[in-house]
Scaffold this motif. Structure first.
Motif, PDB file in Angstrom:
ATOM      1  N   LYS A  98       0.839  -1.214   0.000  1.00  0.00           N
ATOM      2  CA  LYS A  98       0.000   0.000   0.000  1.00  0.00           C
ATOM      3  C   LYS A  98       0.868   1.255   0.000  1.00  0.00           C
ATOM      4  CE  LYS A  98      -3.425  -2.482  -0.196  1.00  0.00           C
ATOM      5  NZ  LYS A  98      -4.304  -2.463  -1.362  1.00  0.00           N
ATOM      6  N   LYS A  99       0.331   2.336  -0.547  1.00  0.00           N
ATOM      7  CA  LYS A  99       1.050   3.614  -0.583  1.00  0.00           C
ATOM      8  C   LYS A  99       0.997   4.277   0.789  1.00  0.00           C
ATOM      9  CE  LYS A  99       1.215   3.385  -5.130  1.00  0.00           C
ATOM     10  NZ  LYS A  99       2.417   2.737  -5.683  1.00  0.00           N
ATOM     11  N   LEU A 100       2.059   5.003   1.086  1.00  0.00           N
ATOM     12  CA  LEU A 100       2.091   5.812   2.314  1.00  0.00           C
ATOM     13  C   LEU A 100       2.588   7.199   1.942  1.00  0.00           C
ATOM     14  CD1 LEU A 100       2.084   6.391   5.354  1.00  0.00           C
ATOM     15  CD2 LEU A 100       4.304   5.239   5.521  1.00  0.00           C
ATOM     16  N   MET A 101       1.771   8.197   2.251  1.00  0.00           N
ATOM     17  CA  MET A 101       2.152   9.584   1.952  1.00  0.00           C
ATOM     18  C   MET A 101       2.000  10.414   3.227  1.00  0.00           C
ATOM     19  SD  MET A 101       0.552  11.993  -1.031  1.00  0.00           S
ATOM     20  CE  MET A 101       0.289  13.751  -0.777  1.00  0.00           C
ATOM     21  N   ILE A 102       2.879  11.391   3.389  1.00  0.00           N
ATOM     22  CA  ILE A 102       2.829  12.265   4.570  1.00  0.00           C
ATOM     23  C   ILE A 102       2.192  13.601   4.166  1.00  0.00           C
ATOM     24  CG2 ILE A 102       4.194  13.271   6.464  1.00  0.00           C
ATOM     25  CD1 ILE A 102       4.177  10.138   6.273  1.00  0.00           C
ATOM     26  N   GLY A 103       1.399  14.152   5.076  1.00  0.00           N
ATOM     27  CA  GLY A 103       0.596  15.345   4.765  1.00  0.00           C
ATOM     28  C   GLY A 103       1.389  16.644   4.690  1.00  0.00           C
ATOM     29  N   TYR A 104       2.452  16.645   3.891  1.00  0.00           N
ATOM     30  CA  TYR A 104       3.256  17.857   3.701  1.00  0.00           C
ATOM     31  C   TYR A 104       2.585  18.717   2.632  1.00  0.00           C
ATOM     32  CZ  TYR A 104       7.251  15.997   6.349  1.00  0.00           C
ATOM     33  OH  TYR A 104       8.093  15.528   7.331  1.00  0.00           O
ATOM     34  N   ARG A 105       1.591  19.502   3.068  1.00  0.00           N
ATOM     35  CA  ARG A 105       0.744  20.224   2.106  1.00  0.00           C
ATOM     36  C   ARG A 105       1.503  21.273   1.304  1.00  0.00           C
ATOM     37  NH1 ARG A 105      -0.023  24.962   4.732  1.00  0.00           N
ATOM     38  NH2 ARG A 105       0.167  24.835   6.984  1.00  0.00           N
ATOM     39  N   CYS A 106       2.637  21.786   1.844  1.00  0.00           N
ATOM     40  CA  CYS A 106       3.341  22.871   1.141  1.00  0.00           C
ATOM     41  C   CYS A 106       3.940  22.408  -0.183  1.00  0.00           C
ATOM     42  CB  CYS A 106       4.403  23.489   2.044  1.00  0.00           C
ATOM     43  SG  CYS A 106       3.634  24.292   3.454  1.00  0.00           S
ATOM     44  N   HIS A 107       4.083  21.093  -0.357  1.00  0.00           N
ATOM     45  CA  HIS A 107       4.566  20.588  -1.646  1.00  0.00           C
ATOM     46  C   HIS A 107       3.504  20.729  -2.735  1.00  0.00           C
ATOM     47  CE1 HIS A 107       8.335  18.464  -0.264  1.00  0.00           C
ATOM     48  NE2 HIS A 107       7.771  18.843   0.876  1.00  0.00           N
ATOM     49  N   PHE A 108       2.327  21.192  -2.346  1.00  0.00           N
ATOM     50  CA  PHE A 108       1.222  21.381  -3.291  1.00  0.00           C
ATOM     51  C   PHE A 108       0.713  22.823  -3.259  1.00  0.00           C
ATOM     52  CE2 PHE A 108       1.618  17.128  -1.748  1.00  0.00           C
ATOM     53  CZ  PHE A 108       1.664  16.396  -2.925  1.00  0.00           C
ATOM     54  N   GLU A 109       1.454  23.677  -2.552  1.00  0.00           N
ATOM     55  CA  GLU A 109       1.029  25.074  -2.358  1.00  0.00           C
ATOM     56  C   GLU A 109       1.730  25.948  -3.404  1.00  0.00           C
ATOM     57  OE1 GLU A 109       0.705  29.039  -1.067  1.00  0.00           O
ATOM     58  OE2 GLU A 109       2.643  28.006  -0.996  1.00  0.00           O
ATOM     59  N   ALA A 110       0.929  26.753  -4.109  1.00  0.00           N
ATOM     60  CA  ALA A 110       1.412  27.457  -5.301  1.00  0.00           C
ATOM     61  C   ALA A 110       2.633  28.346  -5.035  1.00  0.00           C
ATOM     62  CB  ALA A 110       0.276  28.289  -5.893  1.00  0.00           C
ATOM     63  N   ASN A 111       2.639  29.107  -3.942  1.00  0.00           N
ATOM     64  CA  ASN A 111       3.766  30.016  -3.678  1.00  0.00           C
ATOM     65  C   ASN A 111       5.061  29.242  -3.409  1.00  0.00           C
ATOM     66  OD1 ASN A 111       2.806  32.996  -3.442  1.00  0.00           O
ATOM     67  ND2 ASN A 111       1.193  31.771  -2.491  1.00  0.00           N
ATOM     68  N   MET A 161       8.668  19.805  16.580  1.00  0.00           N
ATOM     69  CA  MET A 161       7.892  18.719  15.980  1.00  0.00           C
ATOM     70  C   MET A 161       6.673  19.273  15.246  1.00  0.00           C
ATOM     71  SD  MET A 161       8.922  15.586  16.354  1.00  0.00           S
ATOM     72  CE  MET A 161       7.662  14.343  16.593  1.00  0.00           C
ATOM     73  N   ASP A 162       6.005  20.226  15.855  1.00  0.00           N
ATOM     74  CA  ASP A 162       4.712  20.655  15.315  1.00  0.00           C
ATOM     75  C   ASP A 162       4.830  21.671  14.190  1.00  0.00           C
ATOM     76  OD1 ASP A 162       1.759  20.390  15.789  1.00  0.00           O
ATOM     77  OD2 ASP A 162       1.975  22.569  15.824  1.00  0.00           O
ATOM     78  N   ILE A 163       5.703  22.666  14.386  1.00  0.00           N
ATOM     79  CA  ILE A 163       5.720  23.787  13.443  1.00  0.00           C
ATOM     80  C   ILE A 163       7.108  24.034  12.864  1.00  0.00           C
ATOM     81  CG2 ILE A 163       5.850  25.488  15.341  1.00  0.00           C
ATOM     82  CD1 ILE A 163       3.610  26.552  12.774  1.00  0.00           C
ATOM     83  N   GLY A 164       8.139  23.700  13.663  1.00  0.00           N
ATOM     84  CA  GLY A 164       9.511  23.820  13.156  1.00  0.00           C
ATOM     85  C   GLY A 164       9.750  22.876  11.990  1.00  0.00           C
ATOM     86  N   ILE A 165       8.949  21.836  11.909  1.00  0.00           N
ATOM     87  CA  ILE A 165       9.107  20.874  10.814  1.00  0.00           C
ATOM     88  C   ILE A 165       8.830  21.535   9.465  1.00  0.00           C
ATOM     89  CG2 ILE A 165       6.733  19.931  10.836  1.00  0.00           C
ATOM     90  CD1 ILE A 165       8.562  17.133  10.855  1.00  0.00           C
ATOM     91  N   TYR A 166       8.050  22.605   9.451  1.00  0.00           N
ATOM     92  CA  TYR A 166       7.832  23.347   8.193  1.00  0.00           C
ATOM     93  C   TYR A 166       9.136  24.008   7.742  1.00  0.00           C
ATOM     94  CZ  TYR A 166       2.813  22.694   8.532  1.00  0.00           C
ATOM     95  OH  TYR A 166       1.568  22.135   8.584  1.00  0.00           O
ATOM     96  N   ARG A 206      14.443  11.866  11.434  1.00  0.00           N
ATOM     97  CA  ARG A 206      15.855  11.575  11.778  1.00  0.00           C
ATOM     98  C   ARG A 206      16.607  12.871  12.063  1.00  0.00           C
ATOM     99  NH1 ARG A 206      16.896   6.937   7.396  1.00  0.00           N
ATOM    100  NH2 ARG A 206      16.392   5.151   8.717  1.00  0.00           N
ATOM    101  N   ILE A 207      16.337  13.909  11.258  1.00  0.00           N
ATOM    102  CA  ILE A 207      17.014  15.196  11.480  1.00  0.00           C
ATOM    103  C   ILE A 207      16.510  15.833  12.774  1.00  0.00           C
ATOM    104  CG2 ILE A 207      17.485  17.487  10.521  1.00  0.00           C
ATOM    105  CD1 ILE A 207      16.997  16.148   7.692  1.00  0.00           C
ATOM    106  N   VAL A 208      15.203  15.726  13.021  1.00  0.00           N
ATOM    107  CA  VAL A 208      14.631  16.245  14.274  1.00  0.00           C
ATOM    108  C   VAL A 208      15.334  15.595  15.472  1.00  0.00           C
ATOM    109  CG1 VAL A 208      12.567  16.095  15.761  1.00  0.00           C
ATOM    110  CG2 VAL A 208      12.353  16.935  13.406  1.00  0.00           C
ATOM    111  N   GLU A 209      15.540  14.297  15.395  1.00  0.00           N
ATOM    112  CA  GLU A 209      16.216  13.604  16.504  1.00  0.00           C
ATOM    113  C   GLU A 209      17.644  14.136  16.685  1.00  0.00           C
ATOM    114  OE1 GLU A 209      13.750   9.348  16.437  1.00  0.00           O
ATOM    115  OE2 GLU A 209      15.605   9.502  15.293  1.00  0.00           O
ATOM    116  N   ALA A 210      18.303  14.405  15.562  1.00  0.00           N
ATOM    117  CA  ALA A 210      19.677  14.945  15.653  1.00  0.00           C
ATOM    118  C   ALA A 210      19.658  16.369  16.223  1.00  0.00           C
ATOM    119  CB  ALA A 210      20.331  14.931  14.274  1.00  0.00           C
ATOM    120  N   ILE A 211      18.627  17.140  15.865  1.00  0.00           N
ATOM    121  CA  ILE A 211      18.503  18.519  16.392  1.00  0.00           C
ATOM    122  C   ILE A 211      18.331  18.473  17.912  1.00  0.00           C
ATOM    123  CG2 ILE A 211      17.006  20.565  16.449  1.00  0.00           C
ATOM    124  CD1 ILE A 211      16.436  20.012  13.414  1.00  0.00           C
ATOM    125  N   TYR A 212      17.436  17.606  18.373  1.00  0.00           N
ATOM    126  CA  TYR A 212      17.234  17.506  19.827  1.00  0.00           C
ATOM    127  C   TYR A 212      18.525  17.046  20.521  1.00  0.00           C
ATOM    128  CZ  TYR A 212      12.145  18.215  19.697  1.00  0.00           C
ATOM    129  OH  TYR A 212      10.892  18.752  19.559  1.00  0.00           O
TER     130      TYR A 212
END
Ligand code: NAD
Length: 336
Positions: free
Chosen positions: A121-134, A180-185, A318-324
């Motif tokens: 099955k496909k698995l996609m993450i809800g990274y909406r900015c990859h679909f945001e025009a700007n 985790m919540d907003i820095g991920i953007y 993985r990068i988040v874990e390294a940042i922490y």
């Protein structure tokens, strides 16, 4: 054909943002709801034409396997529940859209990827900015060399956290604080804008631990990413002020976005300053969310990999874990 989606978690995002978006979709429709609140689920089902037999709760969730209307499960739950519901959905024979951040640990992300692979099955993450025009326009212009050689990336993302009892402020449910919540953007944008993977991180956290909101998770964290080309990304997230900004500096100009990743009202300037406001080319969908939903549907229909698969979520975690770790140990952490 329109693929059928089951929304799991009728909270601010699932109910407030995602469900109303199906009307803008060409290949995706709402067919089922999963909620712990039967009264709310019944009301939402009536409003959006979901049959009562397609209302599920967290106990009978696995019986979605017997519902052929459901092609995709969209997980809009607190982060600590993403892995469980992604894995159960895959085991029920459904494709999965899972919200960001993907999970509370890279170990969980790996288990989610493995479960979806095993089920085919496909698995996609809800990274909406990859679909945001700007964001797409900014990335296109950066890659086309419009600002010359990219030297520096900067992004700050924050909002004022309110209720200290919110799951976002409980480490076991959120996996962490503002990062985790907003820095991920900021982190994800640093990667998709530069088209590079960081080779090292350095981070500094500062939090008022007397503030009842921040007993368990961080408020502010500043992190620096080093990229192979020499670009440095300097990013910050916080839960004590509103901020939403992305800046790319090249040797011939700058790409500036403020706000950069909001639901709407994002603005983009390209040039030496903010005098040249850009109207972006349309994104892939009528809205960033319909573009996102229809992308997964088309990937399922045409057997293609989503542009933001589970592996993309895993890379960020993985990068988040390294940042922490960098913030904790107060040292630069090399990646890979
Ligand atoms: P929310 O608190 O508004 O909703 C969470 C939902 O999960 C609620 O319906 C709640 O009842 C349900 N839930 C089930 N079990 C729960 C439990 N044990 N504890 C708490 N809630 C439980 O949160 P939200 O803002 O809708 O966030 C949900 C997910 O969506 C998160 O992963 C978040 O990061 C993501 N999100 C993404 C965006 C985006 O722009 N992509 C925006 C907001 C939220």
């Amino acid at each position: 054909r329109k693929l059928g989606y089951a929304i799991v978690g009728l909270g601010g995002y699932g109910l407030g943002i995602i469900i109303p978006q199906f009307k803008n979709c060409q290949h995706s429709k709402l067919v089922a709801l999963v909620s712990g609140d039967p009264v709310k689920a019944k009301r939402v089902a009536a409003e959006y034409g979901v049959p009562e037999r397609s209302i599920y709760n967290y106990q009978n969730f696995d019986s979605i396997k017997d519902n052929p209307d459901i092609d995709v499960v969209y997980v809009c739950l607190p982060v600590s529940m993403h892995a469980e519901y992604t894995i159960r959905a895959a085991q029920a024979g459904k494709h999965v859209m899972c919200e960001k951040p993907m999970a509370v640990s890279s170990k969980e992300c790996e288990a989610m990827i493995a479960a979806c692979k095993k089920a085919g099955k496909k698995l996609m993450i809800g990274y909406r900015c990859h679909f945001e025009a700007n964001n797409l326009e900014a990335r296109r212009r950066a890659r086309a060399g419009e600002i010359g050689k990219l030297r520096y990336f900067r992004s700050e993302h924050g909002f004022t956290a309110g209720n200290p009892n919110s799951w976002r402020l409980k480490k076991a449910m959120s996996g962490g604080g503002s990062l985790m919540d907003i820095g991920i953007y900021a982190l994800n944008a640093a990667r998709y804008m530069t088209a590079e993977e960081p080779i090292a991180v350095y981070a500094k956290e500062t939090t008022d631990r007397h503030d009842p909101r921040f007993r368990e998770v961080e408020d502010m964290i500043e992190f620096e990413l080093e990229f192979p080309s020499g670009v440095i990304a300097s990013c910050m997230s916080m839960y004590s002020a509103n901020q939403n900004h992305i800046l790319l500096m090249g040797d011939k100009g700058r790409i500036d976005m403020e706000p950069g990743t909001r639901y709407d009202g994002n603005k983009l300037w390209v040039g030496q300053d903010r005098s040249n406001l850009i109207t972006p080319a349309p994104g892939p969908g009528a809205t960033q969310w319909s573009g996102q939903l229809d992308h997964l549907s088309l990937c399922v229909l045409n057997n293609k990999e989503p542009i933001v698969p589970g592996e993309e979520g895993l890379r960020d975690i993985r990068i988040v874990e390294a940042i922490y770790r960098s913030a904790r140990e107060q040292k630069r952490i090399a990646l890979i």
